[in-house]
Design a protein around this motif. Sequence first.
Motif, PDB file in Angstrom:
ATOM      1  N   LEU A 410      -0.682   3.224  10.826  1.00 13.44           N
ATOM      2  CA  LEU A 410      -0.146   3.639   9.529  1.00 13.44           C
ATOM      3  C   LEU A 410      -1.114   3.283   8.397  1.00 13.44           C
ATOM      4  O   LEU A 410      -1.272   4.042   7.440  1.00 13.44           O
ATOM      5  CB  LEU A 410       1.215   2.981   9.293  1.00 13.44           C
ATOM      6  N   TRP A 411      -1.738   2.123   8.512  1.00 13.92           N
ATOM      7  CA  TRP A 411      -2.700   1.706   7.478  1.00 13.92           C
ATOM      8  C   TRP A 411      -3.914   2.644   7.461  1.00 13.92           C
ATOM      9  O   TRP A 411      -4.396   3.009   6.377  1.00 13.92           O
ATOM     10  CB  TRP A 411      -3.151   0.267   7.752  1.00 13.92           C
ATOM     11  N   ILE A 412      -4.391   3.016   8.636  1.00  7.06           N
ATOM     12  CA  ILE A 412      -5.522   3.940   8.700  1.00  7.06           C
ATOM     13  C   ILE A 412      -5.177   5.251   7.999  1.00  7.06           C
ATOM     14  O   ILE A 412      -5.972   5.792   7.211  1.00  7.06           O
ATOM     15  CB  ILE A 412      -5.932   4.201  10.172  1.00  7.06           C
ATOM     16  N   ASN A 413      -3.985   5.769   8.275  1.00  9.27           N
ATOM     17  CA  ASN A 413      -3.570   7.016   7.630  1.00  9.27           C
ATOM     18  C   ASN A 413      -3.463   6.861   6.118  1.00  9.27           C
ATOM     19  O   ASN A 413      -3.808   7.765   5.356  1.00  9.27           O
ATOM     20  CB  ASN A 413      -2.227   7.479   8.194  1.00  9.27           C
ATOM     21  N   LEU A 414      -2.984   5.691   5.673  1.00 16.68           N
ATOM     22  CA  LEU A 414      -2.851   5.457   4.237  1.00 16.68           C
ATOM     23  C   LEU A 414      -4.212   5.404   3.559  1.00 16.68           C
ATOM     24  O   LEU A 414      -4.424   6.017   2.511  1.00 16.68           O
ATOM     25  CB  LEU A 414      -2.089   4.144   4.003  1.00 16.68           C
ATOM     26  N   VAL A 415      -5.162   4.702   4.164  1.00 19.10           N
ATOM     27  CA  VAL A 415      -6.475   4.510   3.534  1.00 19.10           C
ATOM     28  C   VAL A 415      -7.336   5.764   3.632  1.00 19.10           C
ATOM     29  O   VAL A 415      -7.987   6.165   2.658  1.00 19.10           O
ATOM     30  CB  VAL A 415      -7.200   3.309   4.181  1.00 19.10           C
ATOM     31  N   THR A 416      -7.337   6.408   4.789  1.00 21.99           N
ATOM     32  CA  THR A 416      -8.270   7.514   5.002  1.00 21.99           C
ATOM     33  C   THR A 416      -7.703   8.876   4.611  1.00 21.99           C
ATOM     34  O   THR A 416      -8.451   9.775   4.217  1.00 21.99           O
ATOM     35  CB  THR A 416      -8.715   7.562   6.476  1.00 21.99           C
ATOM     36  N   ASP A 417      -6.394   9.049   4.738  1.00 21.81           N
ATOM     37  CA  ASP A 417      -5.817  10.379   4.522  1.00 21.81           C
ATOM     38  C   ASP A 417      -5.336  10.610   3.101  1.00 21.81           C
ATOM     39  O   ASP A 417      -4.801  11.678   2.804  1.00 21.81           O
ATOM     40  CB  ASP A 417      -4.633  10.608   5.477  1.00 21.81           C
ATOM     41  N   SER A 418      -5.502   9.650   2.230  1.00 21.13           N
ATOM     42  CA  SER A 418      -5.024   9.817   0.856  1.00 21.13           C
ATOM     43  C   SER A 418      -6.178  10.065  -0.092  1.00 21.13           C
ATOM     44  O   SER A 418      -6.503  11.219  -0.418  1.00 21.13           O
ATOM     45  CB  SER A 418      -4.211   8.586   0.441  1.00 21.13           C
ATOM     46  N   GLY A 419      -6.824   8.991  -0.554  1.00 17.91           N
ATOM     47  CA  GLY A 419      -7.880   9.130  -1.552  1.00 17.91           C
ATOM     48  C   GLY A 419      -9.025  10.049  -1.154  1.00 17.91           C
ATOM     49  O   GLY A 419      -9.317  11.036  -1.850  1.00 17.91           O
ATOM     50  N   PRO A 420      -9.715   9.800  -0.020  1.00 16.19           N
ATOM     51  CA  PRO A 420     -10.833  10.684   0.358  1.00 16.19           C
ATOM     52  C   PRO A 420     -10.408  12.135   0.571  1.00 16.19           C
ATOM     53  O   PRO A 420     -11.123  13.065   0.189  1.00 16.19           O
ATOM     54  CB  PRO A 420     -11.338  10.059   1.664  1.00 16.19           C
ATOM     55  N   ALA A 421      -9.237  12.334   1.165  1.00 20.17           N
ATOM     56  CA  ALA A 421      -8.777  13.705   1.411  1.00 20.17           C
ATOM     57  C   ALA A 421      -8.520  14.434   0.097  1.00 20.17           C
ATOM     58  O   ALA A 421      -8.874  15.605  -0.062  1.00 20.17           O
ATOM     59  CB  ALA A 421      -7.518  13.686   2.266  1.00 20.17           C
ATOM     60  N   LEU A 422      -7.901  13.763  -0.866  1.00 21.02           N
ATOM     61  CA  LEU A 422      -7.654  14.382  -2.164  1.00 21.02           C
ATOM     62  C   LEU A 422      -8.956  14.668  -2.899  1.00 21.02           C
ATOM     63  O   LEU A 422      -9.095  15.682  -3.592  1.00 21.02           O
ATOM     64  CB  LEU A 422      -6.762  13.479  -3.010  1.00 21.02           C
ATOM     65  N   ALA A 423      -9.939  13.775  -2.750  1.00 22.62           N
ATOM     66  CA  ALA A 423     -11.234  13.984  -3.405  1.00 22.62           C
ATOM     67  C   ALA A 423     -11.941  15.225  -2.876  1.00 22.62           C
ATOM     68  O   ALA A 423     -12.751  15.838  -3.584  1.00 22.62           O
ATOM     69  CB  ALA A 423     -12.115  12.753  -3.216  1.00 22.62           C
ATOM     70  N   MET A 424     -11.633  15.605  -1.640  1.00 21.46           N
ATOM     71  CA  MET A 424     -12.217  16.820  -1.075  1.00 21.46           C
ATOM     72  C   MET A 424     -11.788  18.062  -1.858  1.00 21.46           C
ATOM     73  O   MET A 424     -12.504  19.061  -1.919  1.00 21.46           O
ATOM     74  CB  MET A 424     -11.785  16.989   0.383  1.00 21.46           C
ATOM     75  N   GLY A 425     -10.607  17.999  -2.454  1.00 19.26           N
ATOM     76  CA  GLY A 425     -10.105  19.157  -3.183  1.00 19.26           C
ATOM     77  C   GLY A 425     -10.889  19.471  -4.429  1.00 19.26           C
ATOM     78  O   GLY A 425     -10.803  20.593  -4.942  1.00 19.26           O
ATOM     79  N   VAL A 426     -11.639  18.506  -4.962  1.00 15.87           N
ATOM     80  CA  VAL A 426     -12.449  18.742  -6.165  1.00 15.87           C
ATOM     81  C   VAL A 426     -13.933  18.615  -5.858  1.00 15.87           C
ATOM     82  O   VAL A 426     -14.735  18.413  -6.765  1.00 15.87           O
ATOM     83  CB  VAL A 426     -12.040  17.761  -7.291  1.00 15.87           C
ATOM     84  N   ASP A 427     -14.272  18.741  -4.587  1.00 17.85           N
ATOM     85  CA  ASP A 427     -15.672  18.602  -4.201  1.00 17.85           C
ATOM     86  C   ASP A 427     -16.489  19.765  -4.767  1.00 17.85           C
ATOM     87  O   ASP A 427     -16.070  20.931  -4.686  1.00 17.85           O
ATOM     88  CB  ASP A 427     -15.791  18.592  -2.683  1.00 17.85           C
TER      89      ASP A 427
END
Length: 594
Positions: A410-427
């Motif tokens: 769950l921690w991995i999903n929280l750390v990796t799937d939130s901030g970096p994934a959202l940043a991809m949307g404005v890449d």
Amino acid sequence: MTIERVVTASGTVDLSGVGYAPVGRATSRGGELGEDDGLHGEAQFVLGAGSLANDAQLAEHDGEWEIQGDPTEAAFLVAVRKLEGTAERASHYGRVGEVPFSSERKMMSTAHRHENGAVLLFSKGAPDVLLEHCSRLQVGDATVPLDAERRARALADVDELSDAAFRTLGVAYRPAPELQNISGGEDRPLIDESHEHDLVYAGVVGIIDPPRPEARPAIAEAHAAGIRIIMITGDHPATAARIARDLGIIADDGIALPGARLDDMDEQELRDTVRSVSVFARVAPEHKLRIVDALQADGQVVAMTGDGVNDAPALKSADIGVAMGITGTEVTKEAAKMVLADDDFATIVHAVREGRVIFDNIRKFLRYLLYSNMGEVLTVFFGIVFAGVLGLTAAADGGLVLPLLATQILWINLVTDSGPALAMGVDPEIDDVMARPPRGIHDRAIDTGMWIGIAVTGLVISVVTLLTMDIFLPGGLIPGGTDTLEVARTAGFTTLVFAALITAFNARSATSSAFRGLFSNAWLWGAVMLGVVLQVAVVSLPPLQVAFGTAALDGTHWLACAAMASLVLWVEEVRKFGIRVVERPRGRADAAVL
């Protein structure tokens, strides 16, 4: 739209000045044109007649000249004011009837009563069409029969103007005594096409409508992106071909196909024609619709632009109808899927680029999430299947042990799937999205190539995670480990988080190196740095250690975790390099109809 040339039976008059300010001078053969010159009188008549057969208005407001109505008609109002004394002549005529312009007829006529009581019919339209209604020619103050030689000369003048990239409009007139009794009121009898006969051909004007400076680069960019530009126009074929050559739509030896030729083609012939012909001239509204339908039947994705009511059916039929926001009619805007606010073709190309970047970012988002999640899934799967080989079974005294705890997943999903994934949307754009062909109609967002990348990256993440645990566990494939299961699991857990964060840079492009535009996305760097800080906290702070089942790591552990996680980057770099070496461009083009 600016009239720069007037051609009559006696010669050519050039008019200076651009725009809607009626400022300029008339010259002929490089010298000033005097008012006592017969050519001056003929040019006056052409422009005056064109201003009467006209529905536009020209007015000055606060020092700025503005128009209402069609810019082509307004060009007559501007040009006639450049010849001294001509503008006042219109006040001597009152309109009493009209045969409106239509795309099918390509001409219009208006009936006017002079203050002396005489009624005249003034016509303007496509010169080749107008000449078919003419039987005489204006020469000075007299008229002469329009025989075959004079008709050929008039058509040659039109061709010369068209070859010089002018749009052409012919002007004609005739006395209309049969309309003498028209009242001119609201209940006046309508005149019709039957009155457009035995006209006196007065001359032709050359109208310049120069393409915007950004048009040619935009078309070149569209061609590089695999988008084919097709020009459909009511202009003379020579004019259309010349403008198309100047813009780079067709080659120097390219030609424009007259719309009349389309009438003789069946659907299969038309489909074959639109594959190779990129300029259609003298078209009727139904031709536009047939061209769009033929392109779609040939498997093309078609974007159609237009501004008039007659364009609405073709815009509605096209995959993407693009209406002009400034000059477009409300009917056209309602029929379109997109309204172009600035009426600039370059904006369409810019929108294509933005659309491709957005779609790329969606793929980046999906690629990254599937990379990291596949890594988690395979880590748990292989960790259980090969627990004995990796030393996990021995560390648990022969019992079944999970390589990752539920809270850690769950921690991995929280750390990796939130901030970096959202940043991809404005890449920002990494690859040149306009240097690739369009996607096929049936291409998937997650294609075979992406699935291969997901499988490879997920496998590498799971391997480096499990090997890190094996390094620190006693026994297993790599001997020498002395740490407890909690420490080894924490090291593997940390390696997986670091690998997932590094994968965010890999996922920004399917083929380009992660080092290309490495620092162009500040949001991504911020998300990755935040993820590293949070991971250090969950490993180092005692309350979080209890919550997530982690143990403290020393410098050797942290260094090993970082080194093993970095293998994800290097393996992906090698894979992308191989793709760039063997990849070949695939020829495909959509059709954009302008």
